[in-house]
Design an enzyme around this catalytic site. Structure first.
Site, mmCIF file in Angstrom:
data_model
loop_
_atom_site.group_PDB
_atom_site.id
_atom_site.type_symbol
_atom_site.label_atom_id
_atom_site.label_comp_id
_atom_site.label_asym_id
_atom_site.label_seq_id
_atom_site.Cartn_x
_atom_site.Cartn_y
_atom_site.Cartn_z
ATOM 1 N N GLY A 191 43.684 39.936 47.685
ATOM 2 C CA GLY A 191 43.796 39.746 46.252
ATOM 3 C C GLY A 191 43.418 41.014 45.497
ATOM 4 N N CYS A 192 43.859 41.087 44.244
ATOM 5 C CA CYS A 192 43.621 42.293 43.454
ATOM 6 C C CYS A 192 42.141 42.484 43.165
ATOM 7 C CB CYS A 192 44.434 42.246 42.161
ATOM 8 S SG CYS A 192 44.213 40.740 41.193
#
Lengths: 385, 385, 385, 385
Positions: free
Chosen positions: A151-152
């Site tokens: 995930g970012c």
């Protein structure tokens, strides 16, 4: 070097746009299949006007057999629930799969189901999926068939905190992660309020203050890196949406620990008055804090942690250690695959402040996916990035 | 209601511009003297083009006697060191003085000198100066001759944390304050890197990570409000500069305490299974957390704290309690004198997250100064705001 | 001064929000009825969180009789088609109506129907409606029952070009209007692409390049002001949406005319070498251009037009004439009811460049509506603004 | 393909930063010398933090002989006056020189001296310098030793208007160019007011309304392309600075001409009622306007011009023709070497509106410089871009 043929499923989103932009100038990969339900039959320029004339590939509907015929590796850039089926099918066709959704990131299927609120359709794939953070899993990625692209938010948080997890420097409890993301993180949907200009320009506001699904991803990975008691760690993670388009800035707060017996004292102060640290036996690099009278000499210092971080990430091309303060900022990482990290100790309060900056669409998504592809294919990790 | 004559010393800065804008439509105050060294002889429109035709007062040099003749109250909007002399002289002339600098905010002159790095020239004025946060010192402000107008960051932080300080709800240690300010906070100087468009647009970065001089101001005031052991409190305060022009957003993290004997149990959970709280004797409002099995029932809950905050600020016209998450945001407070506050409990980690938003130039500076003037002059606190 | 009771129909939009904000501090008007279909039953704070605690009026559904009972004047802040019925009904109830839509702005019903693509339901009201641009129709507004509040773009364009229309200074043909609006001009709808952050932040793009319905409004009003042959004028108007929230900046280009017999020569050059202009009989103010050898001495000059504009708008409190160049800018007018105007002559090309800036939500909509209300009610034109 | 060694003089500015970024991933060019007076002795990461770890070349002072030894081509990225000497010396050493300043762009030395206000020190170099706009001068660039890299505004304007210059479609007189640039165009100097955040964020304002030195550059190049009477053309060019960082958006207005005898009628209307255009002898593509009754059938149409532009730029990889309106926008070109062009005819007013968008630092400066280098070195024009 053999050229690889790359497909993208879910070609209309922002992350697909970035994949296309990067692949367009990649020396040894070519875009061989683009699937988008909503844009099938159109051109790349229709989905991504900025890529017109840069990428000239027809947009089709998803067709497992056709993809198998035309691709070596496939990027799944779909919202999470649909990744289950596509990953399963494409793996069965013998393809390498890099999934940008969250569905294969969790070792523990219950954790996934609780935080994402959907049933996991293919838990049998979890054991072979590899968490695609190349700074830590390079070798596993090289051998993997299925990559769970991180995930970012977790990318910036994990890279920022990992060096502290592997030393006995900080308290496990009470870690605070304050993160601000550009609005591109909310994707292209008009339904999302975070996408409305009036809600983001000149603004900043928190969202999902206690239940963002990137929380358990951070906890899982930091716990693995820390090992032992850290495996049960819980962090307080509060994301904010800010008025810039690209980038995530995370500011993290951890309480320093007093010296434990097993800790490597290079990275903290001592009380021996031993300037270069040699006399203390284990403070070989003289990184400890001995100046401030009355300060807790037994804890890590800004200089010590700067060295720790620099050593920890030596040889990692996409992590840069900054001197702290204003040096860590989003402007230096947008449109790059870098994650910049600054670390400072507040001696008054016994707190380490770690700041990280990355481009949410690149190191936080598509750049990292290409980095994973490079490793899987045996290319230079930096190619195209 | 008698009209008061207001002067401004240091009329060229942003905060002076906001004072002028607000005073221009104030029913019972008139602008009677403007002093600016650099703009003396020019018009308001030269200093503040946006105010052309709105304020028509000549700009002069500072002249103590002239100001005394023409004013009842004077706003000092100068950078901090020069406030010493002006405040002293104007008080001696019998004027009321509202100082927007930091020099009279500290009870302890050593703390001021340590953090600001200058010698205090008039410590004898400290004892009569009043910290101009009307939500807490309304009566003192009403009687004061010298107001130390609060700093922009401290205003949001203190308003956000005060309700927690007066209850035994949180740990004093380990409070984390993550704040982001619009670039107008850096003033008009071209020398300040935080003023360059290239450094702020699309960007966010921390600065003065461990030594911002608003830190001890926060500690002093929260300590006073908390009383007892809290008077020695230390907070970790990290300011950031963001790409918006106006506003400060503060996200604050505190660890929840287990129930102490003296605490008012209305605002936390209990373990009695007493739904409406009546049975517990002291949980009269039923605000406690009794749902989540295995949760630490003895601690404050989101609902409980929402009620605590609402009660705490009842009758305070410029504090608004929000439902948490996205509801607290800068867009709702810019160009207003409001401070919005959201509070949420993360039960997994035992953390309270408090978010506050205000306009740094208004509630964080000039609006609050006018609010103080209104109180000093016996006007409606809200007049002009 | 008697207090007037003001209602708003369509209370949820941006312009209604601005009306409410201004009315909240208006000395002689009070908000007495708020109608919104979608927010009926809620509070102002639900529709406009920034107004919570500032305006405390219940939101109801539209009820003609109830409005008649409670209001003296009603603002219609609805998208254009629904204004027909509301205006008709409310006028019949004897109320004064200020309509912010475009339906009553046109003298010629065919022009309206062609550009708006809807049939005009109440053409009989056109003859009594007054175009609510107070700088030109103050007396008519004072006596009016129905005000057609001008469009945001036309306000800036008409104010900017009017002084040139009343002199024989420029060619009627070939007028170019290049305008950039903040995205708030697109309203709150998520359906409008111009509202998506990704489409506006860091961006600028033209839209409705040849068919924006503000075009005939500009032509009608400039034609009326110019009289004679100007009544058939056609302008090229190209609106752009830009990445700022508030404001419209219009840059307008007109070709200078050579001297005609009837023109007032004060505002142009002559060929007499008469420095103070007295000798030329009709160049009383010496504004003509006599310096540049070989320049077309017979045309208007920057200085001359500056004086023309200053004289033209003398006594108009909300128009400010700027020195040209960077002095005309959106930052000076946001959150104000001002329209700033800069005018410069390019002598090389014989072109006048007029730039105007205003806040699209205030002078371009709600502020102007309040200005109209003030005039209709006999209040100070500037009250509340 | 042989690798070329590239040097940069003036390595600290924004354009140098972009040159470095592009060269870092260029397959056949390597950075072999960096000169900066102010940063000599430091690293690239000090000048351009975003390039840390990406470019690792020592920064030195300018040394003509050393550069000659180490480079094949040199980019001069200095403010204009100092380019005279550097260009002269480096050419004498046998190097190829690409100058990003304005000093070698003018055929007529008097024009340069008048608009730039400095004496030209090496007019003898003018005759051999080539205006580096590859879409028109590809062959000359290939053979050149000295490239005058075009200005940022002129690149977008010339590309946008060139197709009209080569046909008898528009009036030469009265061309209006309204352009908005991101603030990065003002460079890094703190002295420039256009660099201050408070002056640009949320703002737009014109500057140098009648005397921007890019004006004569536009006139010279359009005149050359038009030939004949166009060589004396004068345009009205008004630049604005806007609140975005990167990009230039130009909106241009030209009056359509009635049909001349020599004009290629494919791109305009006729009066033959010949639907597919074949019957008219020279309207082979049926692009003419025959629908609107009473419209001036003899003029160019939107469709016709779309085809004209598409044909004109066929085979030019960095020019993209858009469908007009919102399709032409800065967001599609930032961080690319593209210039996007939209063209629309306003038939009511007989006006062509041409809009162009480019990244001022790339196609408007450094990307174009690399494109020129690629051509000079015989590489693929698109390499690295």
């Amino acid at each position: 070097m053999e050229t690889c043929r790359a497909g993208i499923v879910g070609a209309a989103g922002y992350t697909a746009g970035e994949l296309l932009r990067i692949l367009a100038s990649h020396k040894t990969a070519e875009i061989s299949y683009l699937a988008s339900d909503s844009f099938s039959g159109t051109s790349v320029g229709t989905m991504h006007p900025q890529l017109k004339n840069l990428v000239d590939v027809e947009v089709k509907t998803y067709d497992c057999k056709e993809i198998a015929k035309n691709c070596d590796v496939v990027f799944l850039a779909k919202p999470h629930p649909s990744s289950f089926r596509y990953a399963k099918e494409l793996l069965e066709e013998g393809l390498k799969v890099i999934d940008l959704s969250g569905v294969f990131r969790f070792r523990n299927v219950e954790v996934f189901e609780e935080w994402y609120g959907v049933k996991h359709e293919h838990p049998e794939l979890i054991s072979e999926s590899v968490y695609g953070l190349p700074e830590f899993y390079h070798e596993e990625i090289r051998r993997a068939r299925l990559i769970a692209n991180p995930g970012c938010y977790p990318t910036g948080v994990i890279l920022g905190l990992a060096p502290l997890m592997s030393e006995e420097i900080v308290e496990i409890e009470g870690i605070v992660i304050n993160a601000a993301s550009g609005f591109s993180g909310a994707g292209r949907s008009k339904k999302n309020d975070n996408n409305l200009a009036a809600n983001v320009v000149g603004n900043i506001s928190p969202y999902r203050v206690t239940d963002h699904p990137h929380t358990p991803e951070i906890e899982q990975e930091l716990g693995k890196l820390g090992g032992g008691s850290m495996q049960e760690m819980k962090v307080t993670f509060v994301p904010h949406v800010a008025g810039f388009e690209r980038g995530i800035f995370s500011t993290m707060y951890l309480r320093l620990r007093e010296r434990g017996n097993s800790m490597d004292s290079r990275f903290r102060g001592n009380d021996k008055g031993d300037v270069d640290g040699r006399g203390s036996g284990n403070d070989k690099h003289g990184l400890i804090n001995q100046t401030a009278a009355g300060s807790p000499a037994n804890r890590a210092t800004t200089d010590g942690l700067y060295k720790l971080y620099s050593e920890f990430y030596r040889g990692k091309p996409f992590v840069r250690i900054c001197a702290g303060g204003r040096e860590t900022q989003i402007k230096n990482v947008v449109y790059t695959n870098f994650c910049d990290i600054g670390v400072e100790v507040n001696e008054r309060t016994g707190t380490v402040i770690v700041a990280t900056a990355l481009d949410n669409l690149i190191k936080g998504a598509s750049g990292q996916a290409i980095q994973n592809m490079n490793i899987m294919m045996g290319y230079d990790e930096k190619e195209g990035l």
